[in-house]
Design a protein around this motif. Structure first.
Motif, mmCIF file in Angstrom:
data_model
loop_
_atom_site.group_PDB
_atom_site.id
_atom_site.type_symbol
_atom_site.label_atom_id
_atom_site.label_comp_id
_atom_site.label_asym_id
_atom_site.label_seq_id
_atom_site.Cartn_x
_atom_site.Cartn_y
_atom_site.Cartn_z
ATOM 1 N N SER A 52 -6.059 -3.763 -39.580
ATOM 2 C CA SER A 52 -4.767 -3.690 -38.809
ATOM 3 C C SER A 52 -4.796 -2.118 -38.088
ATOM 4 O O SER A 52 -4.393 -1.907 -37.103
ATOM 5 C CB SER A 52 -3.536 -3.565 -39.630
ATOM 6 N N TRP A 53 -5.670 -1.313 -38.764
ATOM 7 C CA TRP A 53 -6.007 0.013 -37.942
ATOM 8 C C TRP A 53 -7.107 -0.147 -36.903
ATOM 9 O O TRP A 53 -6.936 0.520 -35.743
ATOM 10 C CB TRP A 53 -6.494 0.890 -39.024
ATOM 11 N N PRO A 56 -5.946 -4.431 -32.676
ATOM 12 C CA PRO A 56 -4.611 -4.386 -32.567
ATOM 13 C C PRO A 56 -4.062 -5.839 -33.142
ATOM 14 O O PRO A 56 -4.921 -6.856 -32.792
ATOM 15 C CB PRO A 56 -4.410 -4.254 -30.858
ATOM 16 N N PRO A 142 -1.347 3.187 -35.669
ATOM 17 C CA PRO A 142 -0.426 1.994 -35.380
ATOM 18 C C PRO A 142 0.571 1.830 -36.669
ATOM 19 O O PRO A 142 0.230 2.043 -37.566
ATOM 20 C CB PRO A 142 -1.302 0.508 -35.187
ATOM 21 N N TRP A 143 1.819 1.334 -36.282
ATOM 22 C CA TRP A 143 2.582 1.472 -37.346
ATOM 23 C C TRP A 143 2.392 0.402 -38.300
ATOM 24 O O TRP A 143 2.570 0.547 -39.545
ATOM 25 C CB TRP A 143 4.061 0.966 -36.768
#
Length: 177
Positions: A52-53, A56, A142-143
């Motif tokens: 996820s890091w 995207p 990213p969140w």
């Protein structure tokens, strides 16, 4: 050894003293296999955080993340439950419910886990700083990656003493000793 009265729920101490599926944790090798299964499940959460890091999230990425989470949960829950019973709750129970040997084991286990978690935090900070420097000033995390890393870090911190305790636990002495 059924001391449970009708209508009364068993205490945590009573639950930890029961032998659920003893064949799964009767030997040191099997306990180490259970500890390895917990490491695998926790590692899947770290893989999800790294993905996820780095990538995207789209519909496929979200589906892959959910699949990793489902596999990790299916492996994690029974393995942690059996390790808790195998270690007789050394990490799980309150200190007043443990004997002196168990308290000593808990202290050693927590000290080792603390050192390992410190190493993980240093590695994570080094990676975050390195990626930030490499990608420049406008880079942000990213969140969903931040949430995934936080969950993986929390679960690792929470379960690491149990993994170490299950890994270190010796076999009981033979009957003739």
């Amino acid at each position: 050894m059924n001391t449970q009265k009708k209508g009364k729920l068993p205490t945590r101490v009573e639950i930890m003293q029961r032998d659920y599926l003893p064949g799964w944790y009767a030997t040191r090798g099997r306990r180490r296999l259970l500890a390895s299964a917990v490491v695998l499940a926790t590692s899947l959460l770290w893989v999800d955080a790294a993905i996820s890091w780095a990538v995207p999230r789209d519909d496929r990425g979200a589906l892959a993340g959910l699949a990793l989470l489902a596999i990790a949960t299916v492996v994690y829950l029974p393995a942690v439950s059996l390790l808790n019973v195998a270690t007789r709750g050394v990490v799980e129970l309150r200190e007043r419910d443990l004997d002196e040997r168990q308290v000593g084991e808990r202290l050693r286990t927590v000290a080792i886990a603390h050192r390992v978690t410190t190493g993980i935090l240093i590695a994570l900070a080094t990676v975050a700083i390195g990626v930030g420097i490499a990608r420049g000033r406008d880079h942000s995390l990213p969140w969903d990656a931040l949430v995934s890393v936080t969950i993986a870090l929390f679960l690792t911190h929470f379960v690491l003493p149990l993994i170490i305790s299950g890994w270190r636990l010796p076999d009981p002495p033979n009957d003739d000793d």
